[in-house]
Design a protein around this motif. Structure first.
Motif, PDB file in Angstrom:
ATOM      1  N   PHE A  39     -21.829 -38.629   0.717  1.00  0.00           N
ATOM      2  CA  PHE A  39     -23.055 -37.885   0.957  1.00  0.00           C
ATOM      3  C   PHE A  39     -22.801 -36.384   1.014  1.00  0.00           C
ATOM      4  O   PHE A  39     -23.524 -35.604   0.390  1.00  0.00           O
ATOM      5  CB  PHE A  39     -23.706 -38.371   2.262  1.00  0.00           C
ATOM      6  CG  PHE A  39     -24.941 -37.609   2.642  1.00  0.00           C
ATOM      7  CD1 PHE A  39     -26.135 -37.857   1.991  1.00  0.00           C
ATOM      8  CD2 PHE A  39     -24.894 -36.656   3.639  1.00  0.00           C
ATOM      9  CE1 PHE A  39     -27.276 -37.158   2.338  1.00  0.00           C
ATOM     10  CE2 PHE A  39     -26.028 -35.959   3.989  1.00  0.00           C
ATOM     11  CZ  PHE A  39     -27.220 -36.211   3.350  1.00  0.00           C
ATOM     12  N   PHE A  40     -21.794 -35.985   1.732  1.00  0.00           N
ATOM     13  CA  PHE A  40     -21.525 -34.551   1.889  1.00  0.00           C
ATOM     14  C   PHE A  40     -20.984 -33.930   0.615  1.00  0.00           C
ATOM     15  O   PHE A  40     -21.249 -32.767   0.327  1.00  0.00           O
ATOM     16  CB  PHE A  40     -20.582 -34.310   3.071  1.00  0.00           C
ATOM     17  CG  PHE A  40     -21.171 -34.735   4.382  1.00  0.00           C
ATOM     18  CD1 PHE A  40     -22.298 -34.122   4.880  1.00  0.00           C
ATOM     19  CD2 PHE A  40     -20.620 -35.779   5.094  1.00  0.00           C
ATOM     20  CE1 PHE A  40     -22.863 -34.508   6.078  1.00  0.00           C
ATOM     21  CE2 PHE A  40     -21.176 -36.184   6.292  1.00  0.00           C
ATOM     22  CZ  PHE A  40     -22.296 -35.550   6.792  1.00  0.00           C
ATOM     23  N   GLN A  41     -20.250 -34.699  -0.158  1.00  0.00           N
ATOM     24  CA  GLN A  41     -19.724 -34.185  -1.424  1.00  0.00           C
ATOM     25  C   GLN A  41     -20.872 -33.860  -2.369  1.00  0.00           C
ATOM     26  O   GLN A  41     -20.889 -32.819  -3.011  1.00  0.00           O
ATOM     27  CB  GLN A  41     -18.777 -35.195  -2.055  1.00  0.00           C
ATOM     28  CG  GLN A  41     -18.148 -34.699  -3.333  1.00  0.00           C
ATOM     29  CD  GLN A  41     -17.193 -35.720  -3.920  1.00  0.00           C
ATOM     30  OE1 GLN A  41     -17.021 -36.805  -3.392  1.00  0.00           O
ATOM     31  NE2 GLN A  41     -16.572 -35.355  -5.014  1.00  0.00           N
ATOM     32  N   VAL A  42     -21.846 -34.752  -2.455  1.00  0.00           N
ATOM     33  CA  VAL A  42     -23.018 -34.516  -3.300  1.00  0.00           C
ATOM     34  C   VAL A  42     -23.806 -33.336  -2.760  1.00  0.00           C
ATOM     35  O   VAL A  42     -24.231 -32.455  -3.517  1.00  0.00           O
ATOM     36  CB  VAL A  42     -23.899 -35.783  -3.372  1.00  0.00           C
ATOM     37  CG1 VAL A  42     -25.236 -35.496  -4.019  1.00  0.00           C
ATOM     38  CG2 VAL A  42     -23.171 -36.889  -4.088  1.00  0.00           C
ATOM     39  N   PHE A  47     -25.602 -27.772  -3.305  1.00  0.00           N
ATOM     40  CA  PHE A  47     -26.143 -26.660  -2.526  1.00  0.00           C
ATOM     41  C   PHE A  47     -25.144 -25.547  -2.233  1.00  0.00           C
ATOM     42  O   PHE A  47     -25.451 -24.640  -1.478  1.00  0.00           O
ATOM     43  CB  PHE A  47     -26.740 -27.172  -1.209  1.00  0.00           C
ATOM     44  CG  PHE A  47     -28.009 -27.933  -1.411  1.00  0.00           C
ATOM     45  CD1 PHE A  47     -29.164 -27.293  -1.800  1.00  0.00           C
ATOM     46  CD2 PHE A  47     -28.043 -29.299  -1.227  1.00  0.00           C
ATOM     47  CE1 PHE A  47     -30.340 -27.992  -1.999  1.00  0.00           C
ATOM     48  CE2 PHE A  47     -29.213 -30.007  -1.420  1.00  0.00           C
ATOM     49  CZ  PHE A  47     -30.359 -29.353  -1.801  1.00  0.00           C
ATOM     50  N   TRP A  48     -23.963 -25.555  -2.851  1.00  0.00           N
ATOM     51  CA  TRP A  48     -22.994 -24.503  -2.567  1.00  0.00           C
ATOM     52  C   TRP A  48     -23.491 -23.107  -2.945  1.00  0.00           C
ATOM     53  O   TRP A  48     -23.065 -22.126  -2.327  1.00  0.00           O
ATOM     54  CB  TRP A  48     -21.643 -24.799  -3.229  1.00  0.00           C
ATOM     55  CG  TRP A  48     -21.651 -24.693  -4.722  1.00  0.00           C
ATOM     56  CD1 TRP A  48     -21.836 -25.691  -5.608  1.00  0.00           C
ATOM     57  CD2 TRP A  48     -21.447 -23.504  -5.488  1.00  0.00           C
ATOM     58  NE1 TRP A  48     -21.780 -25.212  -6.889  1.00  0.00           N
ATOM     59  CE2 TRP A  48     -21.541 -23.861  -6.843  1.00  0.00           C
ATOM     60  CE3 TRP A  48     -21.204 -22.175  -5.175  1.00  0.00           C
ATOM     61  CZ2 TRP A  48     -21.407 -22.952  -7.869  1.00  0.00           C
ATOM     62  CZ3 TRP A  48     -21.068 -21.259  -6.199  1.00  0.00           C
ATOM     63  CH2 TRP A  48     -21.166 -21.652  -7.531  1.00  0.00           C
ATOM     64  N   PRO A  49     -24.414 -22.934  -3.915  1.00  0.00           N
ATOM     65  CA  PRO A  49     -24.900 -21.568  -4.172  1.00  0.00           C
ATOM     66  C   PRO A  49     -25.645 -20.940  -2.996  1.00  0.00           C
ATOM     67  O   PRO A  49     -25.863 -19.727  -2.987  1.00  0.00           O
ATOM     68  CB  PRO A  49     -25.826 -21.733  -5.382  1.00  0.00           C
ATOM     69  CG  PRO A  49     -25.297 -22.925  -6.095  1.00  0.00           C
ATOM     70  CD  PRO A  49     -24.848 -23.842  -4.993  1.00  0.00           C
ATOM     71  N   LEU A  50     -25.992 -21.746  -2.002  1.00  0.00           N
ATOM     72  CA  LEU A  50     -26.593 -21.168  -0.798  1.00  0.00           C
ATOM     73  C   LEU A  50     -25.643 -20.198  -0.106  1.00  0.00           C
ATOM     74  O   LEU A  50     -26.091 -19.296   0.603  1.00  0.00           O
ATOM     75  CB  LEU A  50     -27.004 -22.279   0.175  1.00  0.00           C
ATOM     76  CG  LEU A  50     -28.237 -23.082  -0.208  1.00  0.00           C
ATOM     77  CD1 LEU A  50     -28.430 -24.241   0.760  1.00  0.00           C
ATOM     78  CD2 LEU A  50     -29.462 -22.210  -0.260  1.00  0.00           C
ATOM     79  N   LEU A  84     -29.103 -17.831  -8.111  1.00  0.00           N
ATOM     80  CA  LEU A  84     -30.120 -18.474  -8.946  1.00  0.00           C
ATOM     81  C   LEU A  84     -29.514 -18.994 -10.247  1.00  0.00           C
ATOM     82  O   LEU A  84     -29.878 -20.083 -10.715  1.00  0.00           O
ATOM     83  CB  LEU A  84     -31.271 -17.514  -9.212  1.00  0.00           C
ATOM     84  CG  LEU A  84     -32.094 -17.137  -7.977  1.00  0.00           C
ATOM     85  CD1 LEU A  84     -33.142 -16.085  -8.341  1.00  0.00           C
ATOM     86  CD2 LEU A  84     -32.736 -18.341  -7.332  1.00  0.00           C
ATOM     87  N   LEU A  85     -28.584 -18.239 -10.823  1.00  0.00           N
ATOM     88  CA  LEU A  85     -27.884 -18.718 -12.018  1.00  0.00           C
ATOM     89  C   LEU A  85     -27.131 -20.010 -11.726  1.00  0.00           C
ATOM     90  O   LEU A  85     -27.181 -20.974 -12.508  1.00  0.00           O
ATOM     91  CB  LEU A  85     -26.886 -17.676 -12.521  1.00  0.00           C
ATOM     92  CG  LEU A  85     -27.406 -16.483 -13.289  1.00  0.00           C
ATOM     93  CD1 LEU A  85     -26.288 -15.480 -13.543  1.00  0.00           C
ATOM     94  CD2 LEU A  85     -27.998 -16.928 -14.600  1.00  0.00           C
ATOM     95  N   PHE A  86     -26.428 -20.040 -10.607  1.00  0.00           N
ATOM     96  CA  PHE A  86     -25.632 -21.212 -10.258  1.00  0.00           C
ATOM     97  C   PHE A  86     -26.516 -22.419  -9.928  1.00  0.00           C
ATOM     98  O   PHE A  86     -26.171 -23.551 -10.253  1.00  0.00           O
ATOM     99  CB  PHE A  86     -24.674 -20.902  -9.119  1.00  0.00           C
ATOM    100  CG  PHE A  86     -23.626 -19.884  -9.485  1.00  0.00           C
ATOM    101  CD1 PHE A  86     -23.124 -19.798 -10.765  1.00  0.00           C
ATOM    102  CD2 PHE A  86     -23.163 -18.979  -8.548  1.00  0.00           C
ATOM    103  CE1 PHE A  86     -22.163 -18.860 -11.110  1.00  0.00           C
ATOM    104  CE2 PHE A  86     -22.196 -18.037  -8.876  1.00  0.00           C
ATOM    105  CZ  PHE A  86     -21.706 -17.980 -10.159  1.00  0.00           C
ATOM    106  N   PHE A  87     -27.661 -22.198  -9.258  1.00  0.00           N
ATOM    107  CA  PHE A  87     -28.592 -23.297  -9.019  1.00  0.00           C
ATOM    108  C   PHE A  87     -29.123 -23.849 -10.338  1.00  0.00           C
ATOM    109  O   PHE A  87     -29.244 -25.064 -10.507  1.00  0.00           O
ATOM    110  CB  PHE A  87     -29.765 -22.859  -8.142  1.00  0.00           C
ATOM    111  CG  PHE A  87     -29.530 -23.027  -6.674  1.00  0.00           C
ATOM    112  CD1 PHE A  87     -29.212 -24.273  -6.139  1.00  0.00           C
ATOM    113  CD2 PHE A  87     -29.630 -21.955  -5.811  1.00  0.00           C
ATOM    114  CE1 PHE A  87     -28.989 -24.435  -4.789  1.00  0.00           C
ATOM    115  CE2 PHE A  87     -29.408 -22.101  -4.463  1.00  0.00           C
ATOM    116  CZ  PHE A  87     -29.090 -23.344  -3.946  1.00  0.00           C
TER     117      PHE A  87
END
Length: 173
Positions: A39-42, A47-50, A84-87
């Motif tokens: 779950f956390f990996q997904v 969401f890492w671009p946050l 935004l690019l990464f998302f």
């Protein structure tokens, strides 16, 4: 000893302490199971671009609430653009980065333009730098699209030219 009176050990009621520790153990077990299920990996992989977006938006928030000077808009614009690019790449696939790479030049252009827009009496050089970087980014976007999708553009031009030749009024020679 009655059931309603907790026993004390070192000034801490044992019953209340074991209840809290039991809830803590259950919470840790749930976290471990969610981690084992991926779950956390997904969650982190999407969401890492946050990590970039939150500071970028925070810079904007702090500037517009008059806590920081206008200079923070430059890194704020850069971080927000990159996030935004990464998302976008997380949603539509990282192969789209082959089209979006000029966005890395657009980020500083946006940050510099925001600085020029909101800094009173800003140097004209800031505006020129923002426009040059923005123009280079747009030109590279267009070139990238032309190179990547060039055959489709050429085919579209040929179809339009052919249709115009077919449907235009014939002139008498």
């Amino acid at each position: 000893m009655s059931l309603h009176q907790p026993t004390f050990k070192g000034g801490i009621p044992i019953a209340r302490n074991s209840y809290s520790i039991g809830i803590l153990f259950i919470g840790l077990a749930v976290l471990l199971l969610l981690g084992k299920l991926g779950f956390f990996q997904v969650l982190v992989s999407f969401f890492w671009p946050l990590v970039l977006l939150v500071p970028g938006l925070l810079f904007h928030f702090l500037y517009f609430n008059r806590r920081l000077p206008a200079g923070v808009l430059v890194p704020g614009g850069i971080l927000t653009t990159y996030a935004l690019l990464f998302f976008f790449c997380n949603i539509f696939g990282w192969s789209s980065m082959s089209y979006l790479w000029p966005g890395f030049i657009l980020g500083p252009a946006i940050g510099l333009y925001e600085l020029h827009l909101f800094e009173r009496g800003s140097d004209r050089g800031i505006w020129i730098a923002a426009m040059v970087l923005g123009g280079v980014s747009v030109a590279l976007f267009a070139l990238t699209i032309l190179v990547k999708l060039g055959i489709y553009v050429i085919a579209l031009i040929l179809v339009i030219a052919g249709l115009s030749m077919i449907f235009r009024k014939r002139r008498l020679w």
